[in-house]
Design an enzyme around this catalytic site. Structure first.
Site, PDB file in Angstrom:
ATOM      1  N   CYS A  76      68.006  69.678  70.124  1.00  0.00           N
ATOM      2  CA  CYS A  76      67.819  70.790  71.061  1.00  0.00           C
ATOM      3  C   CYS A  76      68.457  72.067  70.514  1.00  0.00           C
ATOM      4  O   CYS A  76      67.966  72.643  69.569  1.00  0.00           O
ATOM      5  CB  CYS A  76      68.357  70.390  72.430  1.00  0.00           C
ATOM      6  N   HIS A  77      69.571  72.535  71.100  1.00  0.00           N
ATOM      7  CA  HIS A  77      70.281  73.686  70.548  1.00  0.00           C
ATOM      8  C   HIS A  77      71.339  73.267  69.531  1.00  0.00           C
ATOM      9  O   HIS A  77      71.977  74.127  68.915  1.00  0.00           O
ATOM     10  CB  HIS A  77      70.940  74.497  71.669  1.00  0.00           C
ATOM     11  N   GLU A  89      62.604  78.309  75.266  1.00  0.00           N
ATOM     12  CA  GLU A  89      63.627  79.279  75.674  1.00  0.00           C
ATOM     13  C   GLU A  89      63.056  80.255  76.702  1.00  0.00           C
ATOM     14  O   GLU A  89      63.726  80.600  77.696  1.00  0.00           O
ATOM     15  CB  GLU A  89      64.139  80.032  74.446  1.00  0.00           C
TER      16      GLU A  89
END
Length: 227
Positions: A131-132, A162
């Site tokens: 993910c991030h 996002e």
């Protein structure tokens, strides 16, 4: 001998200037840890500042989340994460960057953790991120000065995702374009669908739905093939 996993959690708890909290996303830790535990791996935690890591995404309707938080050892570990200087990279077979928006602020500019990851990779280990979490790969260079992601396929939280969560103008940068700048080939699935990419000994996943798959990819790379 069981493999040893180092999970990197963010120390950052503020979502830009929104006044909202952030941190690591629970299922991006609990689901991989369930996979690692099943494989008999040993898990340790590090964060940029050490100590208690801020947590978001606490969905207790998710039985894996609930089981993780009901385990007092798990809770103790995330409340007392190790500092980077306490880590000996030689002791670990893999490093896994968990996601959550907090990572976008403190993962890219942490040379200590980047050096740990580069050392683990160059000693034949595996680097994973979801993910991030791939924010930790943004400035991760190997000893020859090249970016780890250069000439590799990767996945991460997409520009479209996002935008869908309304944070395109809140995060300090968009993750996918930054990794592309450093030589990565970014691949993606539809919003919030599982997507995992294995490229050499780098395993990345697009979003929370991909967390289990990233851990499974790591386990597969670290599990000797029976002859």
């Amino acid at each position: 001998m069981s493999a040893k996993v180092l999970i990197v959690l963010t120390s950052h708890d503020q979502l830009g200037n929104t006044g909202k909290p952030t941190g690591f996303y629970l299922s991006e830790v609990s689901h991989p840890v369930a996979v690692f535990n099943h494989a008999g791996f040993t898990v340790s935690y590090v964060s940029p500042k050490g100590g208690k890591a801020p947590m978001i995404g606490v969905d207790l309707h998710d039985p894996i989340n609930k089981a993780f938080l009901n385990n007092l050892e798990n809770v103790a570990q995330i409340e007392k994460t190790l500092c980077p200087e306490e880590i000996d990279p030689a002791q670990f077979d893999t490093i896994f960057y968990a996601g959550g928006h907090g990572t976008m602020w403190d993962f890219p500019n942490n040379p200590e953790i980047a050096n740990i990851a580069a050392t683990i990779y160059e000693q034949g280990g595996v680097v994973g991120a979801v993910c991030h979490g791939p924010a930790g790969l943004v400035n991760l260079k190997l000893s020859d000065g090249t970016y780890l992601v250069a000439d590799k396929k990767i996945s991460c939280f997409t520009n479209e995702e996002e935008a869908a969560v309304g944070l395109s103008d809140v995060v300090p940068f968009l993750l996918a374009p930054k990794l592309i700048e450093q030589g990565a080939t970014h691949t993606k699935a539809a919003n919030f669908q599982k997507h995992v990419v294995v490229s050499d000994r780098l395993v990345t996943g697009q979003n929370p739905a991909s967390a289990t798959g990233v851990a499974e990819g790591i386990v597969k790379l670290l599990t000797p093939v029976a002859v």
